[in-house]
Structure formats: structure tokens, C-alpha cells
Design a protein around this motif. Structure first.
Motif, PDB file in Angstrom:
ATOM      1  N   LEU A  67     -14.537   2.529 -22.069  1.00  0.00           N
ATOM      2  CA  LEU A  67     -13.665   2.785 -23.114  1.00  0.00           C
ATOM      3  C   LEU A  67     -12.433   3.649 -22.503  1.00  0.00           C
ATOM      4  N   ARG A  68     -13.011   4.511 -21.674  1.00  0.00           N
ATOM      5  CA  ARG A  68     -11.913   5.481 -21.207  1.00  0.00           C
ATOM      6  C   ARG A  68     -12.254   6.252 -19.933  1.00  0.00           C
ATOM      7  N   PRO A  69     -11.689   6.258 -18.838  1.00  0.00           N
ATOM      8  CA  PRO A  69     -12.143   6.929 -17.717  1.00  0.00           C
ATOM      9  C   PRO A  69     -11.933   8.430 -17.731  1.00  0.00           C
ATOM     10  N   GLY A  87     -10.944  -4.346 -32.217  1.00  0.00           N
ATOM     11  CA  GLY A  87     -11.501  -3.880 -33.323  1.00  0.00           C
ATOM     12  C   GLY A  87     -12.083  -2.210 -32.607  1.00  0.00           C
ATOM     13  N   THR A  88     -12.458  -2.300 -31.492  1.00  0.00           N
ATOM     14  CA  THR A  88     -12.840  -1.163 -30.684  1.00  0.00           C
ATOM     15  C   THR A  88     -11.569  -0.061 -31.096  1.00  0.00           C
ATOM     16  N   ARG A  89     -11.970   1.031 -31.313  1.00  0.00           N
ATOM     17  CA  ARG A  89     -10.783   2.261 -31.401  1.00  0.00           C
ATOM     18  C   ARG A  89     -11.067   3.286 -30.123  1.00  0.00           C
ATOM     19  N   ALA A  90     -10.206   3.006 -29.314  1.00  0.00           N
ATOM     20  CA  ALA A  90     -10.232   4.021 -28.034  1.00  0.00           C
ATOM     21  C   ALA A  90      -8.926   4.401 -27.885  1.00  0.00           C
ATOM     22  N   PRO A  91      -8.717   5.537 -27.345  1.00  0.00           N
ATOM     23  CA  PRO A  91      -7.517   6.079 -26.834  1.00  0.00           C
ATOM     24  C   PRO A  91      -6.679   5.179 -25.946  1.00  0.00           C
ATOM     25  N   PRO A 136     -11.913   7.537 -34.693  1.00  0.00           N
ATOM     26  CA  PRO A 136     -13.404   8.260 -34.538  1.00  0.00           C
ATOM     27  C   PRO A 136     -13.367   9.708 -33.770  1.00  0.00           C
ATOM     28  N   LEU A 137     -14.452  10.355 -34.241  1.00  0.00           N
ATOM     29  CA  LEU A 137     -14.632  11.679 -33.495  1.00  0.00           C
ATOM     30  C   LEU A 137     -15.713  11.530 -32.767  1.00  0.00           C
ATOM     31  N   ILE A 138     -15.867  12.392 -31.647  1.00  0.00           N
ATOM     32  CA  ILE A 138     -17.320  12.643 -30.804  1.00  0.00           C
ATOM     33  C   ILE A 138     -18.126  13.454 -31.524  1.00  0.00           C
ATOM     34  N   LEU A 159     -21.414   8.597 -24.814  1.00  0.00           N
ATOM     35  CA  LEU A 159     -21.974   7.254 -24.991  1.00  0.00           C
ATOM     36  C   LEU A 159     -21.839   6.812 -26.253  1.00  0.00           C
ATOM     37  N   VAL A 160     -21.487   5.642 -26.591  1.00  0.00           N
ATOM     38  CA  VAL A 160     -21.003   5.033 -27.727  1.00  0.00           C
ATOM     39  C   VAL A 160     -22.189   4.113 -27.943  1.00  0.00           C
ATOM     40  N   LEU A 161     -22.929   4.586 -29.202  1.00  0.00           N
ATOM     41  CA  LEU A 161     -24.159   3.913 -29.720  1.00  0.00           C
ATOM     42  C   LEU A 161     -24.111   3.386 -31.248  1.00  0.00           C
ATOM     43  N   VAL A 198     -21.422   5.346 -33.115  1.00  0.00           N
ATOM     44  CA  VAL A 198     -20.937   6.854 -33.177  1.00  0.00           C
ATOM     45  C   VAL A 198     -20.706   7.429 -31.460  1.00  0.00           C
ATOM     46  N   ALA A 199     -19.890   7.911 -31.310  1.00  0.00           N
ATOM     47  CA  ALA A 199     -19.908   8.665 -29.888  1.00  0.00           C
ATOM     48  C   ALA A 199     -20.476   9.892 -29.752  1.00  0.00           C
ATOM     49  N   LEU A 200     -21.282  10.004 -28.796  1.00  0.00           N
ATOM     50  CA  LEU A 200     -22.105  11.408 -28.650  1.00  0.00           C
ATOM     51  C   LEU A 200     -22.127  11.617 -27.039  1.00  0.00           C
ATOM     52  N   GLU A 248     -10.619  14.705 -20.121  1.00  0.00           N
ATOM     53  CA  GLU A 248     -11.646  14.495 -20.887  1.00  0.00           C
ATOM     54  C   GLU A 248     -12.699  13.624 -20.572  1.00  0.00           C
ATOM     55  N   SER A 249     -13.979  13.394 -21.399  1.00  0.00           N
ATOM     56  CA  SER A 249     -14.880  12.695 -20.732  1.00  0.00           C
ATOM     57  C   SER A 249     -14.770  11.148 -20.752  1.00  0.00           C
ATOM     58  N   THR A 250     -15.594  10.774 -19.849  1.00  0.00           N
ATOM     59  CA  THR A 250     -15.650   9.122 -19.703  1.00  0.00           C
ATOM     60  C   THR A 250     -16.409   8.663 -20.851  1.00  0.00           C
ATOM     61  N   PRO A 280     -14.799  25.991 -26.325  1.00  0.00           N
ATOM     62  CA  PRO A 280     -14.430  25.387 -24.981  1.00  0.00           C
ATOM     63  C   PRO A 280     -15.546  24.278 -24.559  1.00  0.00           C
ATOM     64  N   THR A 281     -15.173  23.221 -23.773  1.00  0.00           N
ATOM     65  CA  THR A 281     -16.167  22.325 -23.114  1.00  0.00           C
ATOM     66  C   THR A 281     -15.577  22.471 -21.826  1.00  0.00           C
ATOM     67  N   GLU A 282     -16.431  21.799 -20.725  1.00  0.00           N
ATOM     68  CA  GLU A 282     -15.932  21.739 -19.562  1.00  0.00           C
ATOM     69  C   GLU A 282     -14.733  20.937 -19.335  1.00  0.00           C
ATOM     70  N   THR A 283     -14.542  20.032 -20.367  1.00  0.00           N
ATOM     71  CA  THR A 283     -13.232  18.954 -20.083  1.00  0.00           C
ATOM     72  C   THR A 283     -12.003  19.544 -20.598  1.00  0.00           C
ATOM     73  N   VAL A 284     -11.962  19.590 -22.073  1.00  0.00           N
ATOM     74  CA  VAL A 284     -10.799  20.321 -22.648  1.00  0.00           C
ATOM     75  C   VAL A 284     -11.557  21.082 -23.989  1.00  0.00           C
ATOM     76  N   ALA A 314     -15.968  16.859 -32.960  1.00  0.00           N
ATOM     77  CA  ALA A 314     -14.962  17.501 -32.144  1.00  0.00           C
ATOM     78  C   ALA A 314     -14.013  16.613 -31.457  1.00  0.00           C
ATOM     79  N   PRO A 315     -12.709  16.388 -31.934  1.00  0.00           N
ATOM     80  CA  PRO A 315     -11.639  15.688 -30.929  1.00  0.00           C
ATOM     81  C   PRO A 315     -10.992  17.000 -30.260  1.00  0.00           C
ATOM     82  N   SER A 316     -10.195  16.615 -29.340  1.00  0.00           N
ATOM     83  CA  SER A 316      -9.594  17.602 -28.513  1.00  0.00           C
ATOM     84  C   SER A 316      -8.811  18.213 -29.288  1.00  0.00           C
TER      85      SER A 316
END
Ligand code: TXA
Ligand code: MG
Length: 330
Positions: free
Chosen positions: A191-193, A216-220, A56-58, A92-94, A111-113, A177-179, A25-29, A134-136
Motif C-alpha cells: 500500500l505504501r513503499p 475502497g482501501t484508504r492509503a496515502p 485510518p491510523l496505525i 501490517l494491515v490485518l 487494522v494497521a499494526l 515512513e514505514s512500508t 519519536p520512531t525510527e521513521t518519523v 499514531a499518525p505522523s
């Protein structure tokens, strides 16, 4: 912590270390987690989710102090946002460090962290002492799970009890989900609210977030339809709701209406299934995915009035828009 939770956590850590998968579990999903550094485990995440391997995965980490291990540059805005919102619903994507396999980032050099706020997730990360990719924990493109039973319904068959486990931490508190903020380039890009509002992020950064997504950026958000139930979702103004409900009932559709207030419900004709979301945005976000799942099980059309895209309303409106696919706002 109870003895059973203690045992489940110990087992979950052992499974991650052996390359198994842990739903947590996370606080989002809920997330479907694998050791971020084990390509074979990460590959199973993609398979079970039915997700394309270039998506990509977070990577979930235990604390902001670990950022330099996973990102090769940690710019000042990343430190400021991490200090303000972690643990919490911000990703955060870094620029990726060599510790992160390309499979985990879908081939990207970023990488998304994120440090999640759920106590069970944090305890799992603390004991595991690594990153959890982990993805949702839903089938790709479907509604995200906010309860362990949603995960069992969606992915149960794909998990192997000999190697994988589900940690049940009750219902998720935030519910969307997370911002996601990309800080890998010159300007910060939304990239995602999500669970942390853009306004709050902009106030910490002292500047506006860019909204345009680089090619080229992969966002939902770049998929036309995502977070979608089987039933057709129609977005409709509050004024149009009673008439549209009547029309659909007359056409023998099974109609579910996600309602915000008793006044809204009182105007609806008999025969429609009403599911209450409440009015406060925190409550709506918290109930949204469960309500979409309930409505999906019982109706052929789901009607809902999206909130104004401000504050947490931005994430809610975004998810509803995606659930509706290309159907225009009526
Ligand atoms: O709240 C959340 O973020 C949940 C919980 C489990 O943490 N996770 C989640 O993961 O929503 P997922 O995989 O369903 O959505 C993450 C999105 C992906 O769709 C992907 O496009 C984007 O994050 N993403 C991941 N890495 C990225 C990267 N390096 N650059 C751009 N977008 C990235
Ligand atoms: Mg997802």
C-alpha cells in the motif's frame, strides 16, 4: 536511562492513561499518539492533525506476540514478516479484532499494526501496556516530522501542556515512513513503499507483492498530493537540472535545489540555494523531509532529481512524486 528521560516517560504514560496525547519519536518519523482504545483521545488526534475521520491510523504495539490481541486472524505471512522486520519500519494491515475501535481504523474492518524500532517508543509501549494509535505528527498532507522541533512548529499550538506532551528522541534515523503491506486478503498488497524495501519483503514472502490498490482501501498513495511543502516541487532529470535552474532564476523565482553530489552542485548557476541530500539512499531518506522543510522556508520552487525506484529509492521517489503533486517529471 537518564533521570529526566525516566521522568518524561512516566509522565507520558500517565498522560496516555488519562486520555492525553503523546508525541513520540520512531525510527521513521515522529508520531502523534493516543491510547488506541479511547475514541475521545483518538478523535483529538484527527482534530489536531486536521485529518479526515475516515483516514485510518496505525496502531503501534510493543511486540509481535501481541498481534492476536489486535488482529482476529494472524496469517503465516504476517508472522514471517514480523519475525524478519520487527521492531522496524514495516506496518501490517490485518483483519481488526474487537479490541480496536472503528474510529481508530477510520471505519475499516482492518487494522494497521507496527512495532517501531526507536528505544524511547518501545519503552513507552512497554510501560503503557496498550496500543498507541499514531499518525505522523504533522498537519494532514504536509511534510512528516523527523525532529521534535518540526512537530513543535507544526502542531505545537494544538497540544495542551496540561494533558499532552512531546518526547524528544533526537532526529529519526530512517527518515521516511514505514512500508505498509496489506495481508488482510488473498494476496499481499504493497500500500505504501517505505523504510523496509519491497525486495526484502518479497524475499521473505517468497512471492511478489501486488501493487494495485483495491477500491475502497484508504492509503496515502491515493491522494494526488501529500507530503507537500508550500513551495512548488519540480522533479527533473540530472541533465535538465542546470538549465531549469537558470530558467527559474531568470523568472525571478527563489530556487532551492536538493543536490546529491558535489559534481551535480558544480554544474548549477549561482543564485540557487543548494541543500545537500547525499548520494546513498539511506542518507537521502534520512535527510529528505528536513531538506524539504528547509527549502520550503527559503524558496518558491524546489528542484530535485528522484532516485531510481529500487530498494529504498522506491519510497524516496514515491514521496518526491507526492510532494510534486501532479507536476510531471521534466
Ligand atoms: O512510519 C510510520 O508509519 C509513521 C510512524 C509514526 O509510525 N506513521 C505514519 O502514519 O506514517 P500516517 O497516519 O501518517 O500514515 C499511515 C497510513 C495512513 O495514511 C493510512 O492510509 C494507512 O496508513 N492505513 C492505516 N490503517 C490502514 C488500514 N486499515 N488499511 C489501509 N491503510 C491503512
Ligand atoms: Mg502521515
Amino acid at each position: 536511562m537518564s533521570v529526566s528521560t525516566e521522568q518524561e516517560l512516566a509522565q507520558a504514560v500517565a498522560m496516555l492513561r488519562r486520555g492525553g496525547l503523546v508525541v513520540f519519536p520512531t525510527e521513521t518519523v515522529y508520531g502523534l499518539g493516543a491510547d488506541a482504545e479511547r475514541p475521545a483521545a483518538v478523535r483529538r488526534v484527527y482534530e489536531i492533525k486536521g485529518r479526515p475521520a475516515d483516514h485510518p491510523l496505525i496502531v503501534h504495539i510493543g511486540e509481535a506476540a501481541e498481534l492476536p490481541q489486535w488482529a482476529r486472524e494472524v496469517p503465516r505471512p504476517a508472522l514471517e514478516l514480523a519475525a524478519a522486520f520487527w521492531p522496524g519500519p514495516l506496518t501490517l494491515v490485518l483483519k481488526r479484532s474487537l479490541r480496536v475501535p472503528l474510529l481508530t481504523t477510520g471505519g475499516l474492518d482492518t487494522v494497521a499494526l507496527r512495532v517501531p524500532a526507536h528505544p524511547l517508543a518501545l519503552e513507552l509501549l512497554r510501560r503503557f501496556e496498550g496500543g498507541i494509535a499514531a499518525p505522523s505528527a504533522n498537519r494532514f498532507g504536509r511534510v512528516s516530522p523527523t525532529r521534535a522541533e518540526h512537530v513543535r512548529a507544526d502542531l505545537g499550538g494544538g497540544l495542551d501542556p496540561a494533558t499532552d506532551t512531546i518526547l524528544d528522541g533526537g532526529p529519526c534515523s530512517v527518515g521516511v515512513e514505514s512500508t505498509i503491506v496489506d495481508l488482510s486478503g488473498e494476496v499481499p498488497i504493497l500500500l505504501r513503499p517505505g523504510g523496509v524495501t519491497s525486495e526484502a519483503i518479497e524475499s521473505v514472502l517468497g512471492r511478489e507483492l501486488a501493487r494495485s490498490v483495491k477500491p475502497g482501501t484508504r492509503a496515502p498513495g491515493r491522494l494526488d498530493q501529500h507530503y507537500a511543502p508550500e513551495a512548488r516541487v519540480e522533479l527533473i532529470s540530472r541533465e535538465g537540472l542546470p538549465t531549469r535552474t537558470r530558467e527559474l532564476l531568470a523568472a525571478s523565482e527563489r530556487v532551492a535545489v536538493l543536490v546529491h553530489t558535489p559534481e551535480e552542485a558544480a554544474l548549477l548557476p549561482e543564485g540557487a540555494l543548494m541543500i545537500s541530500l547525499g548520494e546513498r539512499e539511506e542518507l537521502v531518506a534520512n535527510k529528505l523531509y528536513g531538506a524539504l522543510r528547509d527549502a520550503d522556508a527559503r524558496a518558491s520552487v524546489i528542484l530535485v532529481t528522484p532516485p531510481a525506484p529500487r530498494g529504498l529509492g522506491e519510497a524516496i521517489a514515491d514521496r518526491l512524486q507526492k510532494a510534486a503533486g501532479s507536476a510531471a517529471l521534466k
